[in-house]
Write an enzyme that holds these catalytic residues in place. Structure first.
Site, PDB file in Angstrom:
ATOM      1  N   ASP A   1       0.557  -0.125  14.177  1.00 27.47           N
ATOM      2  CA  ASP A   1       0.999   1.123  14.817  1.00 27.47           C
ATOM      3  C   ASP A   1       1.205   0.953  16.323  1.00 27.47           C
ATOM      4  O   ASP A   1       1.772   1.823  16.975  1.00 27.47           O
ATOM      5  CB  ASP A   1       0.034   2.275  14.517  1.00 27.47           C
TER       6      ASP A   1
ATOM      7  N   ASP B   1       0.238 -12.744   6.809  1.00 21.12           N
ATOM      8  CA  ASP B   1      -1.176 -12.733   6.479  1.00 21.12           C
ATOM      9  C   ASP B   1      -2.022 -13.111   7.704  1.00 21.12           C
ATOM     10  O   ASP B   1      -1.943 -14.253   8.194  1.00 21.12           O
ATOM     11  CB  ASP B   1      -1.406 -13.734   5.339  1.00 21.12           C
TER      12      ASP B   1
ATOM     13  N   ASP C   1      -8.017  -4.630  14.049  1.00 20.60           N
ATOM     14  CA  ASP C   1      -7.556  -3.241  13.964  1.00 20.60           C
ATOM     15  C   ASP C   1      -7.065  -3.033  12.538  1.00 20.60           C
ATOM     16  O   ASP C   1      -5.861  -2.992  12.274  1.00 20.60           O
ATOM     17  CB  ASP C   1      -6.453  -3.013  14.994  1.00 20.60           C
TER      18      ASP C   1
ATOM     19  N   GLN D   1       0.826  -1.211   0.000  1.00 24.65           N
ATOM     20  CA  GLN D   1       0.000   0.000   0.000  1.00 24.65           C
ATOM     21  C   GLN D   1       0.860   1.260   0.000  1.00 24.65           C
ATOM     22  O   GLN D   1       2.038   1.226   0.340  1.00 24.65           O
ATOM     23  CB  GLN D   1      -0.916  -0.003   1.225  1.00 24.65           C
TER      24      GLN D   1
ATOM     25  N   HIS E   1      -8.386   3.912  19.818  1.00 24.62           N
ATOM     26  CA  HIS E   1      -7.783   2.748  20.472  1.00 24.62           C
ATOM     27  C   HIS E   1      -8.406   2.438  21.826  1.00 24.62           C
ATOM     28  O   HIS E   1      -8.615   1.271  22.166  1.00 24.62           O
ATOM     29  CB  HIS E   1      -6.267   2.965  20.619  1.00 24.62           C
TER      30      HIS E   1
END
Length: 294
Positions: A94, A146, A168, A39, A70
């Protein structure tokens, strides 16, 4: 939904939430941009949100408002659970969700199954204010790969079970679409311990009502109890939906005083958004959302 910088003045970071509506933030300085194997990514310095992270033109997280997302993704299910020990995060590179999970003294292990190593790399270099060291905590295991394969094959083969599974993820399009399927929800359910739950975001009911409705219906075909709840997330530019899904756990049935008692008992600190009153209020649906999710 998608990048929409074309036609906008330089420095305006825009994202369409629907074909005819969207949201923008002014970016002060582009710190890094590129394309990983999966991406496009951008890191911006902004006046409004501090450092801000985008993937494929969509706002992901920022230093100053990540807590809206979060805290509510983790604690609504987490505080309802009798005693979290093991959690799995699909995505979440993240580190913000892991950081919230590590606030529970009972948590022994958090697995982050993140597809894109670049997300973790970016977080480590730019978003200490989001993960606060969680990515390097000894209780956290980062598996680059994955998430679909991990849930369907690797975790069952290793006999892994989890008290909480957190999706998430980016929006349910492109590579992430299959991770919002009924088959994947069922595979997650099979990995839950007794009393365990799934937690995820389901989109904006203002601009994506069909998506929110479809995801809740899909969850209801897999889990006995699905609890959608809603809050405003500034970086996402709209009212946003989340949900817990479980066979037994019912966060909506717990009153505010009990939530506050559990927060105190478990010594969960540094909460900027979540408390007992907020927990209960988020489950109160206006009539148009009751109709949408009936």
């Amino acid at each position: 939904m998608s990048d929409a910088r074309a036609g906008f003045p330089d420095g305006l970071l825009a994202e369409f939430l629907a074909e005819d509506a969207g949201y923008f933030v002014r970016g002060d300085r582009l710190l890094e941009a590129g394309r990983s194997a999966w991406q496009d990514y951008e890191v911006w310095e902004t006046t409004r949100f501090g450092r801000l992270f985008r993937l494929d033109g969509c706002f992901m997280t920022s230093e100053r408002d990540e807590f809206h997302y979060h805290e509510n993704l983790i604690h609504v299910a987490g505080i309802a659970h009798a005693g979290l020990r093991r959690a799995l995060i699909i995505g979440g590179g993240d580190g913000g969700s892991a950081e919230e999970l590590l606030k529970y003294p009972s948590v022994e292990k958090v697995v982050i199954a993140e597809l894109d190593a670049k997300v973790v790399d970016i977080a480590r270099r730019y978003f200490q204010a989001v993960h606060r060291g969680a990515l390097d905590d000894p209780r956290v295991e980062i598996r680059i790969g994955d998430g679909m394969r991990y849930v369907h094959d690797e975790a069952p083969a290793a006999g892994e079970r989890y008290d909480l599974i957190v999706l998430d993820l980016t929006d349910p399009v492109g590579p992430a679409e299959a991770l919002y399927s009924e088959a994947f929800f069922a595979a997650c359910r099979a990995l839950l311990t007794e009393g365990g739950a799934l937690s995820l975001h389901i989109g904006t009911p203002v601009f994506q009502p069909e998506r929110v409705q479809a995801l809740v219906q899909r969850l209801r075909r897999v889990f006995a109890r699905v609890c959608p709840y809603f809050l405003h997330i500034p970086l996402y530019g709209s009212l946003w939906g989340m949900a817990t899904a479980a066979d037994g756990l019912d966060p909506a049935a717990i009153d505010g005083a009990e939530i506050d008692r559990r927060i105190g008992e478990r010594a969960i600190s540094l909460l900027q958004h979540y408390n007992g009153a907020v927990h209960c209020a988020q489950f109160a649906l206006p009539n148009h959302l009751r109709d949408l999710l009936a």
